[in-house]
Structures are given as C-alpha cells and as structure tokens.
Design a protein around this motif. Structure first.
Motif, PDB file in Angstrom:
ATOM      1  N   UNK A  55       0.797  -1.250   0.056  1.00  9.49           N
ATOM      2  CA  UNK A  55      -0.153   0.161  -0.159  1.00  9.49           C
ATOM      3  C   UNK A  55       0.998   1.369   0.328  1.00  9.49           C
ATOM      4  N   UNK A  56       0.626   1.969  -0.735  1.00 10.97           N
ATOM      5  CA  UNK A  56       1.661   3.064  -1.341  1.00 10.97           C
ATOM      6  C   UNK A  56       0.730   4.513  -0.267  1.00 10.97           C
ATOM      7  N   UNK A  57       1.383   5.334   0.330  1.00 11.94           N
ATOM      8  CA  UNK A  57       1.455   6.189   1.158  1.00 11.94           C
ATOM      9  C   UNK A  57      -0.148   7.265   0.599  1.00 11.94           C
ATOM     10  N   UNK A  58       0.270   7.681  -0.400  1.00 13.10           N
ATOM     11  CA  UNK A  58      -0.774   8.518  -1.303  1.00 13.10           C
ATOM     12  C   UNK A  58      -2.048   7.396  -1.803  1.00 13.10           C
ATOM     13  N   UNK A  59      -2.256   6.284  -1.224  1.00 15.69           N
ATOM     14  CA  UNK A  59      -3.276   5.212  -1.660  1.00 15.69           C
ATOM     15  C   UNK A  59      -4.028   5.593  -0.199  1.00 15.69           C
ATOM     16  N   UNK A  60      -3.531   5.695   0.771  1.00 11.50           N
ATOM     17  CA  UNK A  60      -4.331   5.972   2.253  1.00 11.50           C
ATOM     18  C   UNK A  60      -4.433   7.469   1.915  1.00 11.50           C
ATOM     19  N   UNK A  61      -3.526   8.065   1.551  1.00 11.66           N
ATOM     20  CA  UNK A  61      -3.878   9.618   1.860  1.00 11.66           C
ATOM     21  C   UNK A  61      -5.446   9.913   0.854  1.00 11.66           C
ATOM     22  N   UNK A  62      -5.651   8.664  -0.501  1.00 15.07           N
ATOM     23  CA  UNK A  62      -6.529   9.443  -0.913  1.00 15.07           C
ATOM     24  C   UNK A  62      -7.869   9.345  -0.121  1.00 15.07           C
ATOM     25  N   UNK A  63      -7.581   7.838   0.124  1.00 18.36           N
ATOM     26  CA  UNK A  63      -8.712   6.673   0.677  1.00 18.36           C
ATOM     27  C   UNK A  63      -9.148   7.982   2.061  1.00 18.36           C
ATOM     28  N   UNK A  64      -8.717   8.311   2.631  1.00 20.96           N
ATOM     29  CA  UNK A  64      -8.815   9.064   3.745  1.00 20.96           C
ATOM     30  C   UNK A  64      -9.272  10.619   3.248  1.00 20.96           C
ATOM     31  N   UNK A  65      -8.645  10.845   1.958  1.00 19.80           N
ATOM     32  CA  UNK A  65      -9.719  12.073   1.926  1.00 19.80           C
ATOM     33  C   UNK A  65     -11.719  12.160   1.680  1.00 19.80           C
ATOM     34  N   UNK A  66     -11.407  10.819   0.669  1.00 17.81           N
ATOM     35  CA  UNK A  66     -12.737  10.416   0.231  1.00 17.81           C
ATOM     36  C   UNK A  66     -13.227  10.151   1.286  1.00 17.81           C
ATOM     37  N   UNK A  67     -12.878   9.131   2.982  1.00 15.07           N
ATOM     38  CA  UNK A  67     -13.667   8.928   3.504  1.00 15.07           C
ATOM     39  C   UNK A  67     -14.665  10.056   4.016  1.00 15.07           C
ATOM     40  N   UNK A  68     -13.274  11.051   4.440  1.00 10.57           N
ATOM     41  CA  UNK A  68     -14.465  12.481   5.149  1.00 10.57           C
ATOM     42  C   UNK A  68     -14.796  13.598   4.389  1.00 10.57           C
ATOM     43  N   UNK A  69     -14.270  13.374   3.120  1.00  8.83           N
ATOM     44  CA  UNK A  69     -15.361  14.308   1.856  1.00  8.83           C
ATOM     45  C   UNK A  69     -16.835  14.049   2.076  1.00  8.83           C
ATOM     46  N   UNK A  70     -17.025  13.287   1.671  1.00 12.93           N
ATOM     47  CA  UNK A  70     -18.264  12.815   1.456  1.00 12.93           C
ATOM     48  C   UNK A  70     -19.557  12.836   2.077  1.00 12.93           C
ATOM     49  N   UNK A  71     -19.276  12.498   3.987  1.00 12.86           N
ATOM     50  CA  UNK A  71     -19.600  13.245   4.656  1.00 12.86           C
ATOM     51  C   UNK A  71     -19.646  14.022   5.198  1.00 12.86           C
ATOM     52  N   UNK A  72     -18.840  15.097   5.078  1.00 12.60           N
ATOM     53  CA  UNK A  72     -18.623  16.740   5.401  1.00 12.60           C
ATOM     54  C   UNK A  72     -20.078  16.991   3.769  1.00 12.60           C
ATOM     55  N   UNK A  73     -20.251  16.597   2.372  1.00 10.67           N
ATOM     56  CA  UNK A  73     -20.895  17.236   1.749  1.00 10.67           C
ATOM     57  C   UNK A  73     -22.230  17.119   2.180  1.00 10.67           C
ATOM     58  N   UNK A  74     -22.739  15.355   2.734  1.00  3.02           N
ATOM     59  CA  UNK A  74     -23.641  14.842   3.177  1.00  3.02           C
ATOM     60  C   UNK A  74     -24.198  15.996   3.903  1.00  3.02           C
ATOM     61  N   UNK A  75     -23.230  16.507   5.128  1.00  2.00           N
ATOM     62  CA  UNK A  75     -23.876  17.636   6.278  1.00  2.00           C
ATOM     63  C   UNK A  75     -24.234  18.985   5.218  1.00  2.00           C
TER      64      UNK A  75
END
Length: 239
Positions: free
Chosen positions: A162-182
C-alpha cells in the motif's frame, strides 16, 4: 491463499525465507517496499479483539446506507461514520500494541474503507446530492486495481504494498462525502461543510486515480522483472 501465492509485503519479499526472490524497483519511493524483514503478521487467529472491531465496522456499512436513504437521518449517518473511523484507528492500535496483527485484519481494513465509500456514494447519488458520474469514476478505479490481481498471481503474488498516496486518497474520500452529506442541509452555516466536502472529494478522487496509476506501474515493472511461475507452481495458485 496457497503456499505458492504470496503477498508483496512492505518488506518487498515473500513470507517464506526459503523462497525469497528480489522484488524489482517499481518507480515509486523506495520506502514503500525496501525495508527488509518478514510480513508483519503476529498471529493467524481470526478471533482477536482488533478483528472483531473490524467486523463491527463492516456491520455499520448497511446501517449507514439505510440512514441515508430511509429516514434520511444525515446526522446519525455521519455519527456512525465517525464511530467507524474511531474503530478503524482503535483496531490498528490494539493489533500493534497487543501483537495481534493478522492477515485477516489487513484484509478487512481496506475492504471496510471501500465499502463505506461505496455506500455513501450510492446513497448520495440516489438522493441526487452528487452526480452518478462521480460514482462511476471512483468505482472504476477500484475495478482497475482488482484487474491487477490475476496478473500478480501469475508471478506468485497476491497484492501490492500500500502506497502512502493511496492511504491519503482513501482518507480524503472517507472525510469528503460525509461533509458533503452534512452540507446538503438547508442551514446556512453548513455551507462550510459543503465547500470542504467537495474540496476533499475533488482532490481525493484525483489522488485516488494517481495512486492507482502508481499501482499499475508497479505491476508492469513486476511482470517484466519476475518470471512467471512454472506449471507446477501455477497449479498451486488458486483464486
């Protein structure tokens, strides 16, 4: 997974010292697979506390989707996502602290991350909060990565480090859509969540695909440098 099928660990070598073979340079930062040593598995036991927490996090996926689509309880859905994030950190911490790191746990974590992203994506798209083309873009990247697995198996491996960029991308998406929902609510002060959510979504999606390109490059270099398994070994590799 059979004995002839080996994950490429962060060590960059197969788990069996007797079957070690060099892993080629893949064109990504060396720290992704140059640390020497065996895969960091402490136990083969499936029923550890850290794995139970991972299973609990997986159980929250259908709950989140129902909260978004059924009662449209967006606040509760975000709360479940937050609890899932806490258990994600906690199961990793406990696995390392109590020496319970396992192959199953390392499989469950990314599966849970992707299922949470998929559940929220589908829920938001069905409520017409986000466009369906965004769902297709994100899911297509995961399909592309899944298509690499049969190619890796021809060389006796089952996954890439697992590359650290992949982890950073997943982290961003996990936070992105709940914020959009709110931010989809009518309250004016939630517009900040909407803006931040879309910022995370745009950058996270771009980074998600960039990291996917790195994994493709790793696979291509591996296929060029490592010869295929012979027929006897190949028969031992199962899907």
């Amino acid at each position: 997974m059979t004995g002839s099928e080996q994950p490429i660990s962060v060590a960059g070598v197969p788990p069996d010292p007797a079957a070690r073979r060099p892993v080629p340079s893949t064109g990504v930062p060396a720290n992704s697979h140059t640390v020497q040593g065996p895969p960091p598995y402490d136990t083969d036991r499936p029923w550890t506390l850290s794995n139970l927490l991972s299973l609990l996090r997986l159980a929250g996926v259908p709950l989140v989707l129902w909260l978004i689509l059924g009662p449209q309880a967006d606040g509760l859905a975000v709360l479940v996502l937050a609890v899932g994030g806490i258990t994600d950190w906690l199961d990793g911490y406990l696995a390392r602290a109590w020496h319970q790191t396992s192959r199953l746990g390392q499989m469950l974590d990314p599966i849970a991350d992707r299922l949470y992203i998929l559940a929220v994506l589908v829920g938001l798209a069905l409520r017409e909060i986000i466009p369906w083309w965004l769902v297709v873009i994100v899911v297509a990247r995961d399909v592309m990565i899944a298509c690499l697995v049969p190619l890796l198996k021809t060389r006796g491996f089952s996954s890439l480090p697992v590359h650290f960029l992949g982890k950073a991308a997943t982290f961003s998406l996990l936070y992105a859509f709940p914020l959009v929902l709110l931010g989809s609510g009518e309250q004016g002060w939630l517009q900040l969540a909407w803006v931040l959510g879309w910022a995370f979504a745009i950058w996270g999606t771009a980074l998600y695909w960039y990291a996917g390109g790195l994994y493709v490059a790793q696979t291509v270099n591996l296929l060029r440098a490592v010869p295929p398994l012979d027929r006897r070994q190949h028969r031992g590799v199962t899907g």
